[in-house]
Design an enzyme around this catalytic site. Structure first.
Site, PDB file in Angstrom:
ATOM      1  N   GLN A  81      -7.460  -4.349   2.380  1.00  0.00           N
ATOM      2  CA  GLN A  81      -7.638  -3.355   1.327  1.00  0.00           C
ATOM      3  C   GLN A  81      -8.443  -4.015   0.214  1.00  0.00           C
ATOM      4  O   GLN A  81      -8.032  -5.018  -0.364  1.00  0.00           O
ATOM      5  CB  GLN A  81      -6.276  -2.887   0.788  1.00  0.00           C
ATOM      6  N   ASP A 128     -10.871   1.315  -3.314  1.00  0.00           N
ATOM      7  CA  ASP A 128      -9.425   1.200  -3.109  1.00  0.00           C
ATOM      8  C   ASP A 128      -9.186   1.696  -1.694  1.00  0.00           C
ATOM      9  O   ASP A 128      -8.531   2.708  -1.466  1.00  0.00           O
ATOM     10  CB  ASP A 128      -8.646   2.018  -4.138  1.00  0.00           C
ATOM     11  N   HIS A 171       3.538   0.131  -2.728  1.00  0.00           N
ATOM     12  CA  HIS A 171       3.846  -1.293  -2.897  1.00  0.00           C
ATOM     13  C   HIS A 171       5.341  -1.601  -3.002  1.00  0.00           C
ATOM     14  O   HIS A 171       5.770  -2.421  -3.824  1.00  0.00           O
ATOM     15  CB  HIS A 171       3.129  -1.839  -4.127  1.00  0.00           C
ATOM     16  N   HIS A 210      -1.206  -9.847  -3.913  1.00  0.00           N
ATOM     17  CA  HIS A 210      -2.006  -8.939  -4.739  1.00  0.00           C
ATOM     18  C   HIS A 210      -2.729  -9.685  -5.864  1.00  0.00           C
ATOM     19  O   HIS A 210      -2.811  -9.186  -6.991  1.00  0.00           O
ATOM     20  CB  HIS A 210      -1.117  -7.833  -5.313  1.00  0.00           C
ATOM     21  N   SER A 211      -3.267 -10.853  -5.569  1.00  0.00           N
ATOM     22  CA  SER A 211      -4.074 -11.552  -6.576  1.00  0.00           C
ATOM     23  C   SER A 211      -5.389 -10.818  -6.805  1.00  0.00           C
ATOM     24  O   SER A 211      -5.999 -10.293  -5.871  1.00  0.00           O
ATOM     25  CB  SER A 211      -4.368 -12.982  -6.123  1.00  0.00           C
ATOM     26  N   TYR A 212      -5.811 -10.802  -8.073  1.00  0.00           N
ATOM     27  CA  TYR A 212      -7.120 -10.280  -8.446  1.00  0.00           C
ATOM     28  C   TYR A 212      -8.026 -11.476  -8.722  1.00  0.00           C
ATOM     29  O   TYR A 212      -7.746 -12.287  -9.607  1.00  0.00           O
ATOM     30  CB  TYR A 212      -7.041  -9.441  -9.717  1.00  0.00           C
ATOM     31  N   ASN A 240       0.817  -1.205   0.000  1.00  0.00           N
ATOM     32  CA  ASN A 240       0.000   0.000   0.000  1.00  0.00           C
ATOM     33  C   ASN A 240       0.862   1.271   0.000  1.00  0.00           C
ATOM     34  O   ASN A 240       2.025   1.230  -0.391  1.00  0.00           O
ATOM     35  CB  ASN A 240      -1.005  -0.001   1.152  1.00  0.00           C
ATOM     36  N   GLU A 266      -6.634  -7.584  -0.238  1.00  0.00           N
ATOM     37  CA  GLU A 266      -5.267  -7.518   0.285  1.00  0.00           C
ATOM     38  C   GLU A 266      -5.280  -7.422   1.814  1.00  0.00           C
ATOM     39  O   GLU A 266      -5.540  -6.368   2.377  1.00  0.00           O
ATOM     40  CB  GLU A 266      -4.544  -6.314  -0.315  1.00  0.00           C
TER      41      GLU A 266
END
Length: 359
Positions: A297, A259, A115, A189-191, A89, A323
């Protein structure tokens, strides 16, 4: 290893970095047929195949087919699947004070640090150790982050262990030690798109985050320092609600989506708790998120615009990052939980993504 066997790990070459460093890809398969692919470049989850309510497997994380695409910088690659460090972050103005000394970091997000900087952990090569454990196949990824790397103090020994458990979980264990006082805040940080990566969007996903409070932010997404109640705001996700419904409430707010950091309803005692639950109604896939962390997050891919696996276009709302982490800009907010790691202490954090399905 030429034949597929349940509960195994396969290692294969995945090419070399621009600097000529060889990179590997590890395929993990649990006893139930769930499959995960991990690379030691950025300690990154590349693919995660999970069954729907009919038993059909689909890859549910956004990503790329080749190492060269992961090497490219944002916005082409918005940290897909990567381990983020040293600090996940944002840190305001790229600086923080520790023990009366000011440290300066890269300002790679406007005036702010994001990050881990220009070459954060997502761009670093880890040493990989594949393991068979009682829980399921695992890969431990380790590296030494040298004193001064990206401006951070201390030689930081980092370990990230991914386990694909036979309970259909992705378990992530982080562990760090340092030889000098420093700050640490790691995440993955996987989507996720539970319908399948590259398929439609996440707007009809139902989401619950067990957080009665959140940290509001300014236009630059830096927390104001307040911790406020979610009631009566678009940030109230304490009961199941579709993202589409909630995002409509942003019409008079200068954000395109989430976000934001949510303050989890835990005692900040390091115990693993249920923090979030996401359900996709068409596939019947359900993901529960457990963590020892104090915050989550939620990022709804507001600014994502790139081409991923098999040339599929990933746009706005193509996935969501969940996250688990400490709060953004914690080093500059004394009222936030501390992210300081001292010599002799150990940073440890665990997050579990558990997969279920409706019948």
């Amino acid at each position: 290893m030429n034949s597929w066997t349940l509960g195994f790990i396969e290692k294969s070459s995945w090419g070399c970095t621009k600097e000529g460093i060889p990179i590997d890809l590890f395929t993990l398969l649990n006893e139930n047929g769930l499959m995960m692919k991990i690379t030691n470049y950025g300690a990154t989850i590349v693919s995660l195949y999970v069954p729907d309510k009919f038993g059909s497997l689909s890859d549910i994380v956004l990503g790329f087919d080749s190492l060269s695409d992961y090497e490219k910088y944002s916005p082409h690659n918005p940290y897909f699947g990567a381990t983020i460090g040293r600090y996940a972050n944002r840190i305001a103005l790229g600086q923080f004070s520790l023990n009366n000394k000011i440290y300066s970091l890269a300002q790679n997000d406007g005036l702010n640090h994001l990050h881990g900087g220009i070459k954060g952990f997502n761009k670093q090569v880890f040493t990989a150790i594949p393991m068979k454990t009682s829980e399921g196949p695992a890969v431990r990824l380790k590296r030494l982050s040298h004193d001064g790397e990206e401006g951070y103090p201390g030689n930081l020994q980092v370990s990230v262990t991914y386990t694909l458990t036979n309970n259909n979980e992705v378990k992530i264990d982080y562990c760090c030690t340092t030889d000098k006082p420093t700050i640490v805040n790691l995440t993955n940080h996987s989507y996720f798109n539970l319908l399948g990566e590259g398929k439609e969007n996440i707007l009809d996903h139902e989401i619950t985050i067990l957080a009665n409070r959140y940290t509001p932010v300014g236009k630059d997404l830096i927390p104001t320092g307040e911790i406020i109640d979610v009631r009566g705001t678009p940030f109230d996700l304490t009961q199941p609600v579709t993202l589409r419904t909630q995002l409509e409430k942003f019409s008079n707010i200068s954000f395109k989506g989430y976000d934001h950091n949510f303050v989890l309803n835990n005692d900040q005692d390091g115990k693993l708790i249920l923090a979030a639950r996401i359900k996709e109604p068409t596939s019947g896939r359900i993901m529960e998120v457990y963590t020892t962390e104090v915050g989550i997050q939620l990022y709804t891919a507001n600014s994502v615009n790139t081409f991923g696996k098999e040339g599929k276009h990933y746009g706005q709302y193509s996935g969501m990052a969940i996250e688990t982490q400490h709060y953004p800009n914690s080093p500059n907010n004394p009222n936030f939980p501390s992210v300081v790691l001292n010599p002799g202490d150990t940073y440890s954090s665990t997050t579990v993504y558990k997969f279920l399905k409706e019948h």
